[in-house]
Scaffold this motif. Structure first.
Motif, PDB file in Angstrom:
ATOM      1  N   THR A   6      -4.599  -7.742   1.347  1.00 16.60           N
ATOM      2  CA  THR A   6      -4.576  -8.996   0.594  1.00 16.60           C
ATOM      3  C   THR A   6      -3.698  -8.919  -0.640  1.00 16.60           C
ATOM      4  O   THR A   6      -3.159  -9.927  -1.080  1.00 16.60           O
ATOM      5  N   VAL A   7      -3.519  -7.744  -1.205  1.00 14.87           N
ATOM      6  CA  VAL A   7      -2.686  -7.625  -2.402  1.00 14.87           C
ATOM      7  C   VAL A   7      -1.201  -7.523  -2.055  1.00 14.87           C
ATOM      8  O   VAL A   7      -0.360  -7.578  -2.946  1.00 14.87           O
ATOM      9  N   GLU A   8      -0.880  -7.375  -0.786  1.00 13.22           N
ATOM     10  CA  GLU A   8       0.530  -7.311  -0.375  1.00 13.22           C
ATOM     11  C   GLU A   8       1.156  -8.696  -0.262  1.00 13.22           C
ATOM     12  O   GLU A   8       2.353  -8.804  -0.028  1.00 13.22           O
ATOM     13  N   GLY A   9       0.369  -9.733  -0.421  1.00 16.04           N
ATOM     14  CA  GLY A   9       0.910 -11.085  -0.378  1.00 16.04           C
ATOM     15  C   GLY A   9       0.035 -12.005   0.447  1.00 16.04           C
ATOM     16  O   GLY A   9      -0.781 -11.551   1.250  1.00 16.04           O
ATOM     17  N   THR A  10       0.209 -13.293   0.234  1.00 17.53           N
ATOM     18  CA  THR A  10      -0.558 -14.282   0.992  1.00 17.53           C
ATOM     19  C   THR A  10       0.262 -14.780   2.173  1.00 17.53           C
ATOM     20  O   THR A  10       1.484 -14.623   2.215  1.00 17.53           O
ATOM     21  N   ALA A  11      -0.425 -15.402   3.093  1.00 15.68           N
ATOM     22  CA  ALA A  11       0.222 -15.887   4.307  1.00 15.68           C
ATOM     23  C   ALA A  11       1.356 -16.847   3.980  1.00 15.68           C
ATOM     24  O   ALA A  11       1.218 -17.728   3.137  1.00 15.68           O
ATOM     25  N   ILE A  12       2.475 -16.662   4.636  1.00 14.64           N
ATOM     26  CA  ILE A  12       3.608 -17.579   4.514  1.00 14.64           C
ATOM     27  C   ILE A  12       3.371 -18.699   5.519  1.00 14.64           C
ATOM     28  O   ILE A  12       3.199 -18.448   6.710  1.00 14.64           O
ATOM     29  N   SER A  13       3.349 -19.922   5.042  1.00 15.80           N
ATOM     30  CA  SER A  13       2.930 -21.062   5.878  1.00 15.80           C
ATOM     31  C   SER A  13       3.789 -21.257   7.116  1.00 15.80           C
ATOM     32  O   SER A  13       3.324 -21.802   8.111  1.00 15.80           O
ATOM     33  N   HIS A  14       5.018 -20.803   7.100  1.00 18.99           N
ATOM     34  CA  HIS A  14       5.887 -20.941   8.272  1.00 18.99           C
ATOM     35  C   HIS A  14       5.389 -20.116   9.457  1.00 18.99           C
ATOM     36  O   HIS A  14       5.569 -20.496  10.612  1.00 18.99           O
ATOM     37  N   GLN A  49      -7.001  -9.978   6.032  1.00 16.11           N
ATOM     38  CA  GLN A  49      -7.483 -10.690   4.860  1.00 16.11           C
ATOM     39  C   GLN A  49      -8.460  -9.827   4.071  1.00 16.11           C
ATOM     40  O   GLN A  49      -9.352 -10.327   3.415  1.00 16.11           O
ATOM     41  N   VAL A  50      -8.287  -8.514   4.155  1.00 17.32           N
ATOM     42  CA  VAL A  50      -9.129  -7.564   3.431  1.00 17.32           C
ATOM     43  C   VAL A  50      -8.239  -6.615   2.634  1.00 17.32           C
ATOM     44  O   VAL A  50      -7.049  -6.500   2.890  1.00 17.32           O
ATOM     45  N   GLU A  51      -8.838  -5.947   1.654  1.00 16.43           N
ATOM     46  CA  GLU A  51      -8.101  -4.930   0.898  1.00 16.43           C
ATOM     47  C   GLU A  51      -7.690  -3.815   1.850  1.00 16.43           C
ATOM     48  O   GLU A  51      -8.428  -3.497   2.763  1.00 16.43           O
ATOM     49  N   PRO A  52      -6.547  -3.238   1.701  1.00 17.94           N
ATOM     50  CA  PRO A  52      -5.556  -3.452   0.657  1.00 17.94           C
ATOM     51  C   PRO A  52      -4.516  -4.514   1.026  1.00 17.94           C
ATOM     52  O   PRO A  52      -3.643  -4.809   0.240  1.00 17.94           O
ATOM     53  N   THR A 110       0.857  -1.182   0.000  1.00 16.17           N
ATOM     54  CA  THR A 110       0.000   0.000   0.000  1.00 16.17           C
ATOM     55  C   THR A 110       0.894   1.232   0.000  1.00 16.17           C
ATOM     56  O   THR A 110       2.051   1.175   0.403  1.00 16.17           O
ATOM     57  N   VAL A 111       0.364   2.348  -0.472  1.00 17.85           N
ATOM     58  CA  VAL A 111       1.183   3.545  -0.668  1.00 17.85           C
ATOM     59  C   VAL A 111       1.225   4.480   0.546  1.00 17.85           C
ATOM     60  O   VAL A 111       1.833   5.536   0.481  1.00 17.85           O
ATOM     61  N   GLY A 112       0.601   4.093   1.629  1.00 15.27           N
ATOM     62  CA  GLY A 112       0.650   4.931   2.831  1.00 15.27           C
ATOM     63  C   GLY A 112      -0.236   6.146   2.749  1.00 15.27           C
ATOM     64  O   GLY A 112      -1.098   6.258   1.870  1.00 15.27           O
ATOM     65  N   ASN A 113      -0.031   7.082   3.668  1.00 11.18           N
ATOM     66  CA  ASN A 113      -0.809   8.315   3.746  1.00 11.18           C
ATOM     67  C   ASN A 113      -2.307   8.015   3.809  1.00 11.18           C
ATOM     68  O   ASN A 113      -3.111   8.687   3.167  1.00 11.18           O
ATOM     69  N   LYS A 114      -2.670   6.944   4.528  1.00  8.88           N
ATOM     70  CA  LYS A 114      -4.049   6.509   4.764  1.00  8.88           C
ATOM     71  C   LYS A 114      -4.773   6.063   3.493  1.00  8.88           C
ATOM     72  O   LYS A 114      -5.982   6.011   3.442  1.00  8.88           O
ATOM     73  N   SER A 115      -4.035   5.714   2.466  1.00  8.82           N
ATOM     74  CA  SER A 115      -4.615   5.314   1.192  1.00  8.82           C
ATOM     75  C   SER A 115      -4.686   3.793   1.084  1.00  8.82           C
ATOM     76  O   SER A 115      -3.852   3.082   1.631  1.00  8.82           O
ATOM     77  N   THR A 116      -5.674   3.294   0.350  1.00  5.12           N
ATOM     78  CA  THR A 116      -5.751   1.861   0.070  1.00  5.12           C
ATOM     79  C   THR A 116      -5.154   1.527  -1.295  1.00  5.12           C
ATOM     80  O   THR A 116      -5.170   0.379  -1.707  1.00  5.12           O
ATOM     81  N   SER A 117      -4.609   2.514  -1.990  1.00  2.00           N
ATOM     82  CA  SER A 117      -3.940   2.280  -3.268  1.00  2.00           C
ATOM     83  C   SER A 117      -2.640   1.523  -3.025  1.00  2.00           C
ATOM     84  O   SER A 117      -2.073   1.565  -1.934  1.00  2.00           O
ATOM     85  N   THR A 118      -2.160   0.858  -4.063  1.00  4.07           N
ATOM     86  CA  THR A 118      -0.924   0.083  -3.945  1.00  4.07           C
ATOM     87  C   THR A 118       0.061   0.471  -5.033  1.00  4.07           C
ATOM     88  O   THR A 118      -0.302   1.078  -6.041  1.00  4.07           O
ATOM     89  N   SER A 119       1.315   0.091  -4.801  1.00  2.00           N
ATOM     90  CA  SER A 119       2.361   0.298  -5.800  1.00  2.00           C
ATOM     91  C   SER A 119       3.307  -0.900  -5.760  1.00  2.00           C
ATOM     92  O   SER A 119       3.224  -1.730  -4.856  1.00  2.00           O
ATOM     93  N   ARG A 146       6.429  -4.124   5.746  1.00  2.00           N
ATOM     94  CA  ARG A 146       6.376  -3.083   4.704  1.00  2.00           C
ATOM     95  C   ARG A 146       4.981  -2.475   4.585  1.00  2.00           C
ATOM     96  O   ARG A 146       4.704  -1.714   3.656  1.00  2.00           O
ATOM     97  N   SER A 147       4.098  -2.780   5.524  1.00  2.00           N
ATOM     98  CA  SER A 147       2.691  -2.359   5.442  1.00  2.00           C
ATOM     99  C   SER A 147       2.418  -1.078   6.231  1.00  2.00           C
ATOM    100  O   SER A 147       2.460  -1.078   7.458  1.00  2.00           O
ATOM    101  N   PRO A 148       2.105   0.014   5.529  1.00  2.00           N
ATOM    102  CA  PRO A 148       1.751   1.247   6.224  1.00  2.00           C
ATOM    103  C   PRO A 148       0.403   1.132   6.931  1.00  2.00           C
ATOM    104  O   PRO A 148      -0.491   0.420   6.487  1.00  2.00           O
ATOM    105  N   SER A 149       0.268   1.844   8.032  1.00  2.00           N
ATOM    106  CA  SER A 149      -1.013   1.923   8.737  1.00  2.00           C
ATOM    107  C   SER A 149      -2.020   2.642   7.853  1.00  2.00           C
ATOM    108  O   SER A 149      -1.679   3.587   7.141  1.00  2.00           O
TER     109      SER A 149
END
Length: 154
Positions: free
Chosen positions: A86-94, A81-84, A49-58, A116-119
């Motif tokens: 979910t687009v940052e990646g899926t759960a790592i099984s470890h 498990q919700v946008e945004p 996500t691009v930060g600054n309270k946005s749900t957009s991604t880069s 790497r996930s902004p609030s």
């Protein structure tokens, strides 16, 4: 005026693509490897996500990166498990529970580390993982004593 803060006033603006840690890992750290090791790394497109309270991604082209909050907690909680996220990646099984997410420093003490996930609710913060392996939703980007759990692609 804080000279380290972008003009928008948001420390986390731009997300992982603009974080100093991303630049550091993919410039200075990658350059520290010997050439024969560097040839083993694969560059991947990392989404955030691009930060600054946005749900957009880069996207960022990375050899080394830190995990997203959904990669660490996706299997445990619906919160990520919700946008945004979910687009940052899926759960790592470890990373199946708090204990498996604990990261230790060189002398074996559990430490807090960055994601790497902004609030989405605070423009000066990102998620981190606590020394006990739980999520910490508001960690200031200027916090000290926060480590990086890096991911390499080969």
């Amino acid at each position: 005026m804080d000279v380290n803060k972008p003009e928008s006033g948001a420390y986390n603006e731009g997300g992982w693509a603009e974080f100093e840690l991303n630049d550091y890992l993919n410039a200075r750290v990658i350059d520290a490897f010997q050439d024969d090791w560097k040839q083993l790394f694969k560059q991947v497109r990392v989404r955030s996500t691009v930060g600054n309270k946005s749900t957009s991604t880069s996207y960022s082209d990375c050899f080394i990166f830190v995990p997203s909050i959904s990669e660490l907690f996706g299997a445990d909680t619906g919160e990520f498990q919700v946008e945004p996220f979910t687009v940052e990646g899926t759960a790592i099984s470890h990373f199946v529970g708090d204990k498996s997410r604990i990261c230790c420093n060189a002398i074996g003490n559990p430490v807090r580390y960055w994601t790497r996930s902004p609030s989405l609710t605070w423009d000066d913060y990102v998620y981190s993982v606590t020394a006990t392996g739980s999520n910490q939703p508001v960690t200031s980007l200027d916090a000290t004593n926060v480590y990086a759990r890096i991911m390499l692609t080969m």
